[in-house]
Design an enzyme around this catalytic site. Structure first.
Site, PDB file in Angstrom:
ATOM      1  N   ASP A  12      -5.297  -0.582  -2.282  1.00  0.00           N
ATOM      2  CA  ASP A  12      -6.287  -1.503  -3.465  1.00  0.00           C
ATOM      3  C   ASP A  12      -7.897  -1.853  -1.718  1.00  0.00           C
ATOM      4  OD1 ASP A  12      -4.899  -3.253  -0.906  1.00  0.00           O
ATOM      5  OD2 ASP A  12      -5.971  -4.551  -1.383  1.00  0.00           O
TER       6      ASP A  12
ATOM      7  N   ARG B 154      -5.273  -0.189  -6.781  1.00  0.00           N
ATOM      8  CA  ARG B 154      -3.760   0.706  -6.588  1.00  0.00           C
ATOM      9  C   ARG B 154      -3.491   1.935  -7.396  1.00  0.00           C
ATOM     10  NH1 ARG B 154      -1.925  -2.397  -2.265  1.00  0.00           N
ATOM     11  NH2 ARG B 154      -2.140  -4.303  -2.539  1.00  0.00           N
TER      12      ARG B 154
ATOM     13  N   LYS C  50      -6.849   6.950   9.600  1.00  0.00           N
ATOM     14  CA  LYS C  50      -8.316   6.882  10.351  1.00  0.00           C
ATOM     15  C   LYS C  50      -8.179   6.951  11.819  1.00  0.00           C
ATOM     16  CE  LYS C  50     -10.260   3.981   6.440  1.00  0.00           C
ATOM     17  NZ  LYS C  50     -11.298   2.411   6.269  1.00  0.00           N
TER      18      LYS C  50
ATOM     19  N   GLY D 298       0.945  -1.014  -0.276  1.00  0.00           N
ATOM     20  CA  GLY D 298      -0.109   0.524  -0.098  1.00  0.00           C
ATOM     21  C   GLY D 298       0.563   1.688  -0.305  1.00  0.00           C
TER      22      GLY D 298
ATOM     23  N   ASP E 166      -5.261   2.845  10.514  1.00  0.00           N
ATOM     24  CA  ASP E 166      -6.426   2.401  10.944  1.00  0.00           C
ATOM     25  C   ASP E 166      -6.797   2.500  12.244  1.00  0.00           C
ATOM     26  OD1 ASP E 166      -9.020   2.123  10.909  1.00  0.00           O
ATOM     27  OD2 ASP E 166      -8.726   0.093  10.056  1.00  0.00           O
TER      28      ASP E 166
ATOM     29  N   GLU F  33       3.544   4.587   5.552  1.00  0.00           N
ATOM     30  CA  GLU F  33       2.570   3.920   4.515  1.00  0.00           C
ATOM     31  C   GLU F  33       1.394   3.995   4.462  1.00  0.00           C
ATOM     32  OE1 GLU F  33       0.928   1.034   4.973  1.00  0.00           O
ATOM     33  OE2 GLU F  33       0.987   0.183   6.978  1.00  0.00           O
ATOM     34  N   ASP F  34       0.815   3.520   3.379  1.00  0.00           N
ATOM     35  CA  ASP F  34      -0.360   4.177   3.671  1.00  0.00           C
ATOM     36  C   ASP F  34      -1.965   4.815   4.327  1.00  0.00           C
ATOM     37  OD1 ASP F  34      -0.966   1.441   4.626  1.00  0.00           O
ATOM     38  OD2 ASP F  34      -1.944   1.066   1.691  1.00  0.00           O
TER      39      ASP F  34
ATOM     40  N   VAL G 225     -11.557   3.712   1.937  1.00  0.00           N
ATOM     41  CA  VAL G 225     -10.923   4.147   1.099  1.00  0.00           C
ATOM     42  C   VAL G 225     -10.207   3.110   0.106  1.00  0.00           C
ATOM     43  CG1 VAL G 225     -11.300   6.069   1.922  1.00  0.00           C
ATOM     44  CG2 VAL G 225      -8.582   4.490   2.037  1.00  0.00           C
TER      45      VAL G 225
HETATM   46  P1  IMP Z   1      -4.680  -0.713  11.145  1.00  0.00           P
HETATM   47  O1  IMP Z   1      -3.225  -2.066  11.700  1.00  0.00           O
HETATM   48  O2  IMP Z   1      -5.236  -1.636  11.091  1.00  0.00           O
HETATM   49  O3  IMP Z   1      -3.761   0.165  11.325  1.00  0.00           O
HETATM   50  O4  IMP Z   1      -4.444  -1.175   9.639  1.00  0.00           O
HETATM   51  C1  IMP Z   1      -3.857  -0.948   8.728  1.00  0.00           C
HETATM   52  C2  IMP Z   1      -4.322  -1.168   7.662  1.00  0.00           C
HETATM   53  O5  IMP Z   1      -5.575  -2.212   6.796  1.00  0.00           O
HETATM   54  C3  IMP Z   1      -3.270  -0.519   6.217  1.00  0.00           C
HETATM   55  O6  IMP Z   1      -1.950  -0.519   6.194  1.00  0.00           O
HETATM   56  C4  IMP Z   1      -4.087  -1.287   5.272  1.00  0.00           C
HETATM   57  O7  IMP Z   1      -3.343  -2.244   4.646  1.00  0.00           O
HETATM   58  C5  IMP Z   1      -5.270  -1.774   5.830  1.00  0.00           C
HETATM   59  N1  IMP Z   1      -6.672  -0.662   6.041  1.00  0.00           N
HETATM   60  C6  IMP Z   1      -6.858   0.052   6.867  1.00  0.00           C
HETATM   61  N2  IMP Z   1      -8.134   0.722   6.409  1.00  0.00           N
HETATM   62  C7  IMP Z   1      -7.922   0.635   4.496  1.00  0.00           C
HETATM   63  C8  IMP Z   1      -8.638   1.081   3.828  1.00  0.00           C
HETATM   64  O8  IMP Z   1     -10.446   1.351   4.225  1.00  0.00           O
HETATM   65  N3  IMP Z   1      -8.891   0.195   2.658  1.00  0.00           N
HETATM   66  C9  IMP Z   1      -8.032  -0.463   2.146  1.00  0.00           C
HETATM   67  N4  IMP Z   1      -6.751  -0.887   2.960  1.00  0.00           N
HETATM   68  C10 IMP Z   1      -7.258  -0.386   4.334  1.00  0.00           C
HETATM   69 MG    MG Z   2      -0.747  -2.591   4.081  1.00  0.00          MG
END
Ligand code: IMP
Ligand code: MG
Length: 185
Positions: free
Chosen positions: A162, A168, A134, A46, A106, A102-103, A156
């Site tokens: 993706d 992407r 987020k 991402g 969350d 990082e993309d 998103v």
């Molecule tokens: P976290 O570990 O919950 O912070 O999630 C982070 C990862 O979840 C990111 O690197 C993304 O790959 C994926 N992710 C979280 N939200 C989205 C989204 O809205 N669209 C696509 N990938 C997401």
């Molecule tokens: Mg990711």
């Protein structure tokens, strides 16, 4: 593959807005690391598009390395927090300034895991740069040093992010209406 127009909710960030923000973040990084050597770490997949744009705004000397993590478990369109390393760094980060790119952050679980792992390798510093945050979804505290944009609690895609490994390439960031989205067969 379904055309994105069929399930797109709205464009959240245009390509022009992204380009402007990436340059602003790059300017800040150039100031913050003036005179230092940096190791930029792209979190695949991402973070790839963002990293490619970001490093072209950098004037500080930097190397590039990549890591690939998978967050696996029950949730299909959310991260579970069980993080596995698919591809580790080739670079020894001991005593280096590391910037993770990082993309999207969350729950924070992916970044919290990688930060914990990298800190055991005794880098000189580790900072985090994400395109999207987020904030309202955070479950684990993580310090994010550079943020492109805050986004609402919606799924998103685009600009490296993706849905089932597609879309992407889109130059903007959009939210998806998952009720209209059809998973590829
Ligand atoms: P976290 O570990 O919950 O912070 O999630 C982070 C990862 O979840 C990111 O690197 C993304 O790959 C994926 N992710 C979280 N939200 C989205 C989204 O809205 N669209 C696509 N990938 C997401
Ligand atoms: Mg990711």
């Amino acid at each position: 593959m379904q055309a994105y127009q069929e399930f797109m909710d709205e464009v959240l960030v245009t390509g022009e807005e992204i380009a402007k923000r990436v340059q602003e973040i790059g300017n800040q990084i150039n100031k913050d690391y003036a005179g230092e050597d940096l190791l930029v770490v792209c979190l695949l997949r991402g973070g790839l598009v963002f990293t490619a744009d970001l490093i072209r705004t950098l004037t500080v000397s930097h190397e590039l390395d990549c890591m690939s993590l998978t967050s696996y478990g029950t949730g299909h369109y959310s991260s579970s927090g069980n993080v596995r390393v698919n591809l580790d760094l080739l670079t020894n980060i001991e005593n280096r300034h590391v910037l993770l790119v990082e993309d999207i952050v969350d729950s924070g679980r992916t970044l919290a895991h990688v930060l914990m792992m990298l800190k055991t390798r005794e880098p000189r510093s580790v900072k985090v740069c994400v395109m999207l945050d987020k904030k309202m979804r955070r479950e684990v505290p993580v310090t994010v040093d550079y943020v492109g944009f805050d986004v609402p609690d919606k799924y998103v895609f685009g600009y490296g992010i993706d849905i089932d490994e597609n879309y992407r390439n889109l130059p903007f960031i959009a939210s998806a209406n998952l009720e209209k989205y059809q998973k590829p067969a």
